[in-house]
Design an enzyme around this catalytic site. Structure first.
Site, PDB file in Angstrom:
ATOM      1  N   ASP A   1      -2.805   8.805   7.529  1.00  0.00           N
ATOM      2  CA  ASP A   1      -3.766   7.897   8.153  1.00  0.00           C
ATOM      3  C   ASP A   1      -3.014   7.042   9.182  1.00  0.00           C
ATOM      4  O   ASP A   1      -1.835   7.296   9.443  1.00  0.00           O
ATOM      5  CB  ASP A   1      -4.516   7.082   7.095  1.00  0.00           C
ATOM      6  CG  ASP A   1      -3.652   6.027   6.395  1.00  0.00           C
ATOM      7  OD1 ASP A   1      -2.509   5.786   6.834  1.00  0.00           O
ATOM      8  OD2 ASP A   1      -4.128   5.434   5.403  1.00  0.00           O
TER       9      ASP A   1
ATOM     10  N   HIS B   1       0.058   5.381   7.015  1.00  0.00           N
ATOM     11  CA  HIS B   1       0.747   5.949   5.857  1.00  0.00           C
ATOM     12  C   HIS B   1       1.092   7.418   6.062  1.00  0.00           C
ATOM     13  O   HIS B   1       0.270   8.191   6.564  1.00  0.00           O
ATOM     14  CB  HIS B   1      -0.125   5.789   4.604  1.00  0.00           C
ATOM     15  CG  HIS B   1      -0.527   4.379   4.344  1.00  0.00           C
ATOM     16  ND1 HIS B   1      -1.725   3.856   4.792  1.00  0.00           N
ATOM     17  CD2 HIS B   1       0.115   3.371   3.706  1.00  0.00           C
ATOM     18  CE1 HIS B   1      -1.800   2.578   4.425  1.00  0.00           C
ATOM     19  NE2 HIS B   1      -0.698   2.260   3.767  1.00  0.00           N
TER      20      HIS B   1
ATOM     21  N   SER C   1       0.800  -1.225   0.000  1.00  0.00           N
ATOM     22  CA  SER C   1       0.000   0.000   0.000  1.00  0.00           C
ATOM     23  C   SER C   1       0.833   1.275   0.000  1.00  0.00           C
ATOM     24  O   SER C   1       0.344   2.336  -0.381  1.00  0.00           O
ATOM     25  CB  SER C   1      -0.934   0.018   1.219  1.00  0.00           C
ATOM     26  OG  SER C   1      -0.187   0.005   2.432  1.00  0.00           O
TER      27      SER C   1
END
Length: 376
Positions: free
Chosen positions: A337, A340, A42
């Site tokens: 977040d 990240h 991700s």
């Protein structure tokens, strides 16, 4: 370090010329057209998971709030990801997720992003995101798609030109964090934590990662940036889930990153020696990120402990969603977040990749890579 970086004598001759001539600036119009390929999780995904039935997606607001379109794209960021910013810094054309149906024709010649959120070095990493065998693109599936990509491009430009395109390409691969966060430490007494003590697990990961990188080389990769794991125990998700006091990083998760990164560097050095050239460049992500964590104010951040988007302690519980707490100024937060980093933090990280010392970029930074490649 257990072994020194492999640097052939011819490289030192070229490096001396680079230093004597001063910084090499390659005008965009004169730079050789270069394809760009991205593999991993991700941290570098562009939206492949948008086309898969999985919960590991970033396709709803407020993701993308600061992206040029101000819409979610599948990037786990408020704006540009590290992969985007590396691409911009080295002067390549923008690329699309491999599963994007508009990736065809001449667009294929720019490269592709194969990354998929939730995956790791190991196939059993990220099982909570999987409802069937195709719900996330595990790393060997990504490599299989890379082979398929080459077959598609060969139909356009022929085998020899495709081989040259791939050999000349710049490649980014980011793996490892999920093998701790979403595997070893996912639950108390996880299967892998019962099977391995942490040092043994790290050695196992490094052995498996080497196989992946060797496969990538066998598929034609000749210039690859490999990123290590960041300070896993300092992410807001871990601070919130594990009940951090006053924002202190979680020691056992920090230990995982501290064990992993030096062994990754050692493995990369050994692989380069075996090949006989510096195909792989490795980024010590832990040390690079810790400056942001320890001294965020120096870089203009208000906090490195609290995520901009989230809920619960440190905004670290659950996912970033349309109903989450959302900060008004993302540039004040190291973390976008719970897991990240923000676009602003990503820009600082990539700048260090471009110009940093061999403490964080081994055996050389990306500016030196570009200078050397321009002479080839």
């Amino acid at each position: 370090m257990g072994s020194s970086s492999y640097v052939p004598y011819s490289w030192w001759i070229i490096f001396g010329l680079v230093m004597a001539l001063g910084p090499v600036v390659i005008p965009q119009a004169e730079a050789r057209r270069r394809a760009y390929f991205v593999f991993g999780d991700s941290l570098v995904e562009y939206g492949n998971n948008n086309y898969l039935l999985t919960t590991a997606r970033a396709d709803s607001p407020p993701y993308g709030i600061d992206y040029p379109t101000h819409r979610p794209t599948g990037r786990f960021s408020n704006g540009f990801s590290i992969a985007d910013l590396i691409g911009q810094s080295i002067g390549v054309e923008p690329i699309l997720p491999y599963l994007n149906p508009t990736l065809n024709g001449n667009r294929l010649l720019n490269g592709a992003n194969f990354a998929s959120a939730g995956i790791g070095i190991l196939n059993d990493t990220g099982i909570q995101f999987v409802r069937s065998k195709v719900n996330i693109l595990r790393i060997y599936q990504q490599l299989s798609y890379f082979k398929q990509y080459q077959q598609r491009v060969s139909a356009l430009i022929g085998d020899s030109q495709t081989k040259r395109l791939v050999n000349d390409a710049f490649i980014l691969i980011t793996l490892g964090g999920n093998d701790f966060v979403n595997n070893y430490f996912l639950i108390p007494f996880s299967p892998r934590s019962i099977q391995f003590r942490l040092p043994d697990y790290v050695r196992y990961l490094i052995t498996e990662y080497r196989k992946i990188l060797k496969k990538l080389y066998d598929l034609g990769a000749r210039r690859v940036l490999v990123t290590g794991t960041g300070p896993l125990g300092c992410a807001p998700a871990e601070l919130g889930l594990k009940g951090s006091v006053n924002g202190a990083c979680i020691p056992e998760m920090q230990r995982a990153a501290i064990l992993f990164n030096p062994q990754l560097v050692q493995m990369i050095n050994g692989l380069n020696r075996q090949i006989g050239r510096n195909v792989f460049i490795v980024n010590n992500a832990h040390d690079l990120h810790m400056d942001l964590i320890d001294t965020p104010q120096i870089y203009g951040f208000a906090t490195s402990k609290i995520a901009c988007c989230g809920q619960g302690p440190y905004n670290g519980i659950g996912r970033c969603t349309p109903v989450s707490n959302l900060c008004p100024n993302r540039d004040l937060y190291v973390f976008w977040d719970p897991f990240h980093t923000s676009e602003k933090a990503n820009r600082i990280i990539v700048q260090q990749m471009m110009t940093g010392t061999n403490k964080v970029m081994i055996p050389m930074n990306l500016s030196t890579v570009l200078a050397l490649d321009s002479m080839a």
